[in-house]
Motif scaffolding. Sequence first.
Motif, PDB file in Angstrom:
ATOM      1  N   TYR A 308      11.313  -7.932   4.347  1.00  0.00           N
ATOM      2  CA  TYR A 308      10.259  -7.197   4.146  1.00  0.00           C
ATOM      3  C   TYR A 308       9.025  -8.086   3.930  1.00  0.00           C
ATOM      4  O   TYR A 308       8.027  -7.906   4.569  1.00  0.00           O
ATOM      5  CB  TYR A 308      10.795  -5.960   3.055  1.00  0.00           C
ATOM      6  N   GLU A 309       9.074  -8.770   2.926  1.00  0.00           N
ATOM      7  CA  GLU A 309       8.021  -9.429   2.446  1.00  0.00           C
ATOM      8  C   GLU A 309       7.516 -10.593   3.476  1.00  0.00           C
ATOM      9  O   GLU A 309       6.475 -10.665   3.669  1.00  0.00           O
ATOM     10  CB  GLU A 309       8.038 -10.238   0.998  1.00  0.00           C
ATOM     11  N   ASP A 310       8.485 -11.305   4.139  1.00  0.00           N
ATOM     12  CA  ASP A 310       8.175 -11.979   5.443  1.00  0.00           C
ATOM     13  C   ASP A 310       7.534 -11.293   6.496  1.00  0.00           C
ATOM     14  O   ASP A 310       6.537 -11.861   7.044  1.00  0.00           O
ATOM     15  CB  ASP A 310       9.432 -12.722   5.705  1.00  0.00           C
ATOM     16  N   VAL A 311       8.163 -10.149   6.723  1.00  0.00           N
ATOM     17  CA  VAL A 311       7.333  -9.263   8.017  1.00  0.00           C
ATOM     18  C   VAL A 311       5.960  -8.837   7.501  1.00  0.00           C
ATOM     19  O   VAL A 311       4.995  -9.059   8.646  1.00  0.00           O
ATOM     20  CB  VAL A 311       8.439  -8.003   8.298  1.00  0.00           C
ATOM     21  N   LYS A 312       5.790  -8.511   6.467  1.00  0.00           N
ATOM     22  CA  LYS A 312       4.269  -8.239   6.003  1.00  0.00           C
ATOM     23  C   LYS A 312       3.316  -9.223   6.197  1.00  0.00           C
ATOM     24  O   LYS A 312       2.417  -9.059   6.943  1.00  0.00           O
ATOM     25  CB  LYS A 312       4.169  -7.561   4.626  1.00  0.00           C
ATOM     26  N   SER A 313       3.764 -10.555   5.756  1.00  0.00           N
ATOM     27  CA  SER A 313       2.974 -11.723   6.132  1.00  0.00           C
ATOM     28  C   SER A 313       2.943 -12.000   7.676  1.00  0.00           C
ATOM     29  O   SER A 313       1.617 -12.406   8.250  1.00  0.00           O
ATOM     30  CB  SER A 313       3.522 -12.779   5.293  1.00  0.00           C
ATOM     31  N   MET A 314       3.891 -11.804   8.199  1.00  0.00           N
ATOM     32  CA  MET A 314       4.070 -11.853   9.773  1.00  0.00           C
ATOM     33  C   MET A 314       2.929 -11.163  10.552  1.00  0.00           C
ATOM     34  O   MET A 314       2.054 -11.525  11.348  1.00  0.00           O
ATOM     35  CB  MET A 314       5.338 -11.588  10.207  1.00  0.00           C
ATOM     36  N   LEU A 315       2.918  -9.862  10.094  1.00  0.00           N
ATOM     37  CA  LEU A 315       1.992  -8.927  10.593  1.00  0.00           C
ATOM     38  C   LEU A 315       0.689  -9.200  10.535  1.00  0.00           C
ATOM     39  O   LEU A 315      -0.314  -9.379  11.122  1.00  0.00           O
ATOM     40  CB  LEU A 315       2.379  -7.494  10.162  1.00  0.00           C
ATOM     41  N   ARG A 316       0.194  -9.792   9.005  1.00  0.00           N
ATOM     42  CA  ARG A 316      -1.040 -10.097   8.972  1.00  0.00           C
ATOM     43  C   ARG A 316      -1.379 -11.363   9.596  1.00  0.00           C
ATOM     44  O   ARG A 316      -2.656 -11.489   9.865  1.00  0.00           O
ATOM     45  CB  ARG A 316      -1.400 -10.434   7.416  1.00  0.00           C
ATOM     46  N   GLU A 317      -0.689 -12.189   9.678  1.00  0.00           N
ATOM     47  CA  GLU A 317      -0.930 -13.527  10.522  1.00  0.00           C
ATOM     48  C   GLU A 317      -1.289 -13.194  11.868  1.00  0.00           C
ATOM     49  O   GLU A 317      -2.079 -13.906  12.518  1.00  0.00           O
ATOM     50  CB  GLU A 317       0.346 -14.435  10.448  1.00  0.00           C
ATOM     51  N   ASN A 318      -0.664 -11.989  12.690  1.00  0.00           N
ATOM     52  CA  ASN A 318      -1.205 -11.819  13.799  1.00  0.00           C
ATOM     53  C   ASN A 318      -2.212 -10.670  13.741  1.00  0.00           C
ATOM     54  O   ASN A 318      -2.273  -9.833  14.792  1.00  0.00           O
ATOM     55  CB  ASN A 318       0.210 -11.225  14.289  1.00  0.00           C
ATOM     56  N   SER A 323      -0.366  -1.693   6.238  1.00  0.00           N
ATOM     57  CA  SER A 323      -0.265  -0.530   5.555  1.00  0.00           C
ATOM     58  C   SER A 323      -0.748   0.597   6.553  1.00  0.00           C
ATOM     59  O   SER A 323      -0.651   1.703   6.403  1.00  0.00           O
ATOM     60  CB  SER A 323      -1.524  -0.382   4.307  1.00  0.00           C
ATOM     61  N   LEU A 324      -1.136   0.077   7.715  1.00  0.00           N
ATOM     62  CA  LEU A 324      -1.506   1.021   8.889  1.00  0.00           C
ATOM     63  C   LEU A 324      -0.291   1.386   9.534  1.00  0.00           C
ATOM     64  O   LEU A 324      -0.485   2.298  10.543  1.00  0.00           O
ATOM     65  CB  LEU A 324      -2.427   0.454   9.786  1.00  0.00           C
ATOM     66  N   VAL A 325       0.966   1.096   9.325  1.00  0.00           N
ATOM     67  CA  VAL A 325       2.126   1.552   9.978  1.00  0.00           C
ATOM     68  C   VAL A 325       2.392   2.918   9.442  1.00  0.00           C
ATOM     69  O   VAL A 325       3.104   3.094   8.314  1.00  0.00           O
ATOM     70  CB  VAL A 325       3.435   0.687   9.796  1.00  0.00           C
ATOM     71  N   GLY A 326       2.076   3.749  10.235  1.00  0.00           N
ATOM     72  CA  GLY A 326       2.277   5.485   9.638  1.00  0.00           C
ATOM     73  C   GLY A 326       3.402   5.962  10.110  1.00  0.00           C
ATOM     74  O   GLY A 326       4.005   6.695   9.326  1.00  0.00           O
ATOM     75  N   ARG A 327       3.972   5.520  11.274  1.00  0.00           N
ATOM     76  CA  ARG A 327       5.335   6.125  11.519  1.00  0.00           C
ATOM     77  C   ARG A 327       6.198   4.929  12.083  1.00  0.00           C
ATOM     78  O   ARG A 327       6.012   4.018  12.543  1.00  0.00           O
ATOM     79  CB  ARG A 327       4.971   6.966  12.694  1.00  0.00           C
ATOM     80  N   ILE A 328       7.537   5.374  11.762  1.00  0.00           N
ATOM     81  CA  ILE A 328       8.745   4.309  12.174  1.00  0.00           C
ATOM     82  C   ILE A 328       9.456   4.847  12.933  1.00  0.00           C
ATOM     83  O   ILE A 328      10.396   5.901  12.410  1.00  0.00           O
ATOM     84  CB  ILE A 328       9.218   3.490  10.836  1.00  0.00           C
ATOM     85  N   TYR A 329       9.933   4.766  14.123  1.00  0.00           N
ATOM     86  CA  TYR A 329      10.879   5.483  14.869  1.00  0.00           C
ATOM     87  C   TYR A 329      12.189   4.510  15.120  1.00  0.00           C
ATOM     88  O   TYR A 329      12.126   3.401  15.401  1.00  0.00           O
ATOM     89  CB  TYR A 329      10.424   5.982  16.076  1.00  0.00           C
TER      90      TYR A 329
END
Length: 532
Positions: A308-318, A323-329
């Motif tokens: 989880y923490e790594d994925v948040k950093s990954m998204l920010r790096e890109n 925080s804009l992930v409103g829905r998860i399918y």
Amino acid sequence: MNNRFFRVYRAESGDRHFLAKISAFLADRPGSLAELAGIFKQYSINIIFFSYDRSLHPNRVLLEVRSSTDTELSQVYNVLSTHNLLDSGLKADTSALGVLDTRSILKIEVRLEHKPGTLGDFALLLAQHDANVMHMEYNEEISDTSAKISLFTQDPDEVDKLLKDINAHGYYYSIIFKGAGNKEIEDVIGLNLTERFFFKLKSLLKTEDISRLKKLIASSQKMTGTLMKFSNEAGKHYEEGNIITNVLTFASVSLMNTGTNFSYRRMPLLTFNNVIFHAFRMPTGGNIYILQGSEDMVMIDSSYGLYYEDVKSMLRENGLDPSLVGRIYLTHADADHSGLSGYFAGEFGSQVYLHKDARGIIDHENRAWGSGSPISDLNHYFTVLVNEFTKLSIPGNWIEYRTDSIPHESGFMLIDKFTFCGQTYNILESLGGHTPGQVFIFSYESGLIFTGDYLLNIESLGPEERNILNYPKYMMTSTNVNSLLFRREMEMLKEFIGRLDRELGNSGKDAIVVPGHGDYYSYRTVFNNPVS
């Protein structure tokens, strides 16, 4: 008196004394050694050889004793027989979890006077401190005054009290180790396989939660027993140690790839009008896909929770704001596809969507729940392990897909749909070959079809990735709860995507297969290549 557990013979030289080789029963508890040794002391019989290894057999002691006459030996035989202290030859349970703290482990070499009763007196001292012997070697021919003893106490603080008492009673000793560390634990003779597994898990998971560790061990033991039964019936042979090694390896490959060791591979961006498609391959576990609009994002499948923490950093790096992930399918409830959804829901309020059949899987910790699969038990044991190892988090308030059950040309049922930036994503209900509650998600506008664990592009997986994907198969015998049904679904998907690709081709677009592992691909480019 002579039998295979108690054999008397005459010494061939010297004073022609009598010897006896004995296989005795020893209860795996503090004080049992003192009771056994006390019997020989009572009849002034000297123990000249003693071997005990709790890890090999927690109830078997091999002894050789010396007596001036065979009368005393006959009396000892009667006492041992009366109290059921002769080895019965029965297979013992070597899976008991008795040692829970390495600080309670002590190994010493102690000097013992070479005369009847010495070992019994020392064993009585150990019993007074609730110390349980797990390994002991004494051999008169090697050293008639020295014995090496490994033991553990019920309370770690009791170790120092025991050593102080040994001093007070005038015994000379040297400490080989005290309070074994992670490296030393490998050298501790007498720990059984379960206890070694316990300490490796404890170190790997960095937890002091004993109940959590016991739950993992219980599930591993049940899995081991079931796998060994299955393998025997199939004419194969699984070793308990190999199964445990595979469980530990499976746990470590993900746990060791977090933080500074975390790596990912970003696949090429795709743009469909006003939607940007992002695809990320995790070091282990499933892929994470993002549909990015102008104001918010949709995530499809979420990989393991421990990232989880790594994925948040990954998204920010890109350039993506988590925080804009409103829905998860989610395509299904397996931990490598759903694991970090609950963390997004908890921190950012993301709404999480799953098929209704996932509820039984989550509640019962069994990815085969409701399938009637003959390997349902193995699926349960695996689910418990993988959920714990990878820190699964699915929010309690996840939302069920609708189940409209509209027949679809693919042969599957169209049960729901969602829209994002003007594009419609249709949700097909699988037949449950991989796991109950699996869905496929596709869009005519983008040509994307998310297939979960179906139609992987095997050629895009490296040797290590393929090896990692084989661990669940090893532990469950199959990752599919119904392999025949899974293969049927594969053919149905291929046929449908082929038709979809031809239809999209008329408008200059491709059907793009987006599997849960490996690279996405244009259906056209691999149509004649093997997919799995």
